[in-house]
Design a protein around this motif. Structure first.
Motif: not given
Length: 476
Positions: A229-234
């Motif tokens: 959840p800390k690296k969401i791109v979309q």
């Protein structure tokens, strides 16, 4: 994502930037624009109920005030000139007042008894205070025998002071819906958001779909145990954090801003649950951007176009910029908690009680809300009509919903259907002291969106300040 401190004024100003049927322009000083037209008319005295005459005997002049931007001035002048050509006995003096100073200017003019006939007003901040002082006309006294009676208007478009007094009509209705990028939906293999209100997603179905559409930098969606959840791109969903948005779900969950027995409604279980479910989209399910992440995202149309977001809950008016962004989009009905509901928001037009020309003023008001005078605002995705014929009769519906990419498949069934069958009036026109209550609620909710407090904690704290302001709801 905007801060809607004066929400109806902000919405209408933004809407009028596209095309300016209702706007007038100025960025600094008040501007007057009037055109003299030939013709004769009989002057109608204030408050009378005379039937409209086809051949008035002497000309009349009315003063119309509105807010807007410099880019709208020419279009407004053209609209007024067209009105004067078609109603040669009426001369319109249009006063353009900067948005920031609008309420102050109108209040000062009213106190000084300066000539005023008809104004565009924001309901909560100025219209109701003026009405409570007896400054606005009961439109029932002039509209009853006119060519456009109040019965032609969608009920949610009418602003009541009490059950016997209508002080304004909306000048462009808006509801809320679920926008989405079709290509992203298809690529993920998920179900397309429904356009049939009877098949609206449940909240659980909505959350499940949003999880499938939320993806991290490693290509994992929010259902995957290894999702980061800390690296969401979309993101699967985005939504603005103002009452126009979250209020839909208060009603959907059986809640209200104030209760029937006079309590602050947003601290009641139904409202708290709805607010918490929205906050959980951010802080529990991780399918919506945090307030911090949101600052780095573009507006709804660009976020969808650039595939930063797959779905977005926003106002109907966003069909215009989304269509202008030129990507493969659709729009469906809102998800529901207990039952499908949408708020119908709008600015308003009001006539002053001391006008000497109520007939001419009402004629201008109905002209400004008539799509037949300029279909552009409606066909391009900006506004929805406010009168029933334009929302229910096929020949009129087709004029603004067909042969336009701004109205995607299912629009009439879904978006028009929500307005006609699942909408509630804007709380600015039904809840007394609405703006003062919301000024307390907004900063409290900021902590909820940030995950610093639960909705229960935040609304309970707000209750102490808000309860003394609760004066109930206006009868309709």
């Amino acid at each position: 994502m905007k801060n809607y401190s004066k929400i109806t004024a902000v919405i209408l100003t933004g809407l009028m930037l596209a095309t300016a049927l209702f706007g007038c322009g100025s960025t600094s000083d008040t501007v007057s624009s009037d055109t003299t037209s030939g013709g004769t008319a009989s002057e109608v005295s204030s408050g009378t109920q005379q039937a409209q005459k086809k051949e008035p005997k002497e000309p009349v002049e009315i003063v119309y005030t509105c807010w807007g931007s410099a880019t709208e001035k020419k279009a407004t002048e053209a609209t007024i000139a067209k009105f004067e050509q078609e109603n040669s006995w009426i001369k319109v003096k249009t006063m353009v007042i900067p948005n920031a100073n609008y309420d102050t200017k109108i209040t000062t003019m009213v106190a000084a008894n300066e000539p005023l006939d008809i104004s565009q007003l924001e309901s909560a901040t100025i219209a109701y205070p003026l009405a409570e002082q007896g400054k606005l006309m009961n439109l029932k006294t002039i509209a009853e025998n006119s060519e456009t009676p109040l019965s032609d208007f969608v009920p949610e478009d009418l602003f009541y002071l009490d059950k016997d007094t209508i002080i304004g009509v909306g000048n462009g209705l808006e509801v809320f819906n679920l926008f989405y990028n079709k290509d992203m939906i298809q690529a993920a293999g998920v179900e397309t958001p429904p356009t049939d209100p009877e098949k609206a997603w449940t909240w659980d179905q909505f959350v499940e779909t949003a999880k499938k559409l939320t993806v991290d930098k490693n290509g994992k969606n929010a259902l995957d145990p290894s999702f980061d959840p800390k690296k969401i791109v979309q993101y699967g969903i985005s939504f603005p954090k103002w009452w126009g948005l979250w209020g839909n779900f208060i009603y959907s969950n059986g809640g209200d801003y104030v209760t029937q027995d006079g309590k602050f409604g947003l601290s009641q279980p139904e409202a708290v649950e709805a607010l918490q479910k929205l906050a959980d989209l951010i802080n529990v399910h991780h399918v919506a951007p945090t307030p911090t992440a949101e600052k780095g995202l573009p507006g709804t149309e660009i976020a969808l176009q650039t595939k930063k977001v797959a779905m977005a809950i926003d106002g109907q008016w966003v069909h215009l910029p989304i269509d202008s962004a030129k990507f493969n989009f659709g729009s469906g009905v809102l998800p529901k908690m207990k039952e499908l509901k949408t708020q119908a928001v709008t600015g308003m037009l009001s006539i002053y009680a001391n006008t000497k020309n109520p007939e001419a003023s009402w004629k201008l008001a109905t002209y400004l809300v008539d799509p037949g005078q300029d279909i552009t605002l409606y066909k391009n995705g900006n506004l929805m009509p406010v009168t029933k014929p334009w929302l229910t009769e096929k020949d009129k519906l087709d004029q603004w919903t067909t042969n336009t990419t701004a109205r995607p498949d299912g629009y009439v069934q879904g978006i028009v259907g929500m307005l006609l069958n699942y909408s509630v009036p804007t709380p600015t026109g039904t809840v007394k002291n609405f703006n003062k209550i919301i000024d307390i609620v907004n900063p409290a909710l900021d902590k909820v969106w940030l995950g610093q407090q639960t909705a229960q904690e935040a609304m309970k704290a707000a209750e102490a300040k808000a309860q003394p302001l609760v004066q109930g709801k206006r009868e309709r």
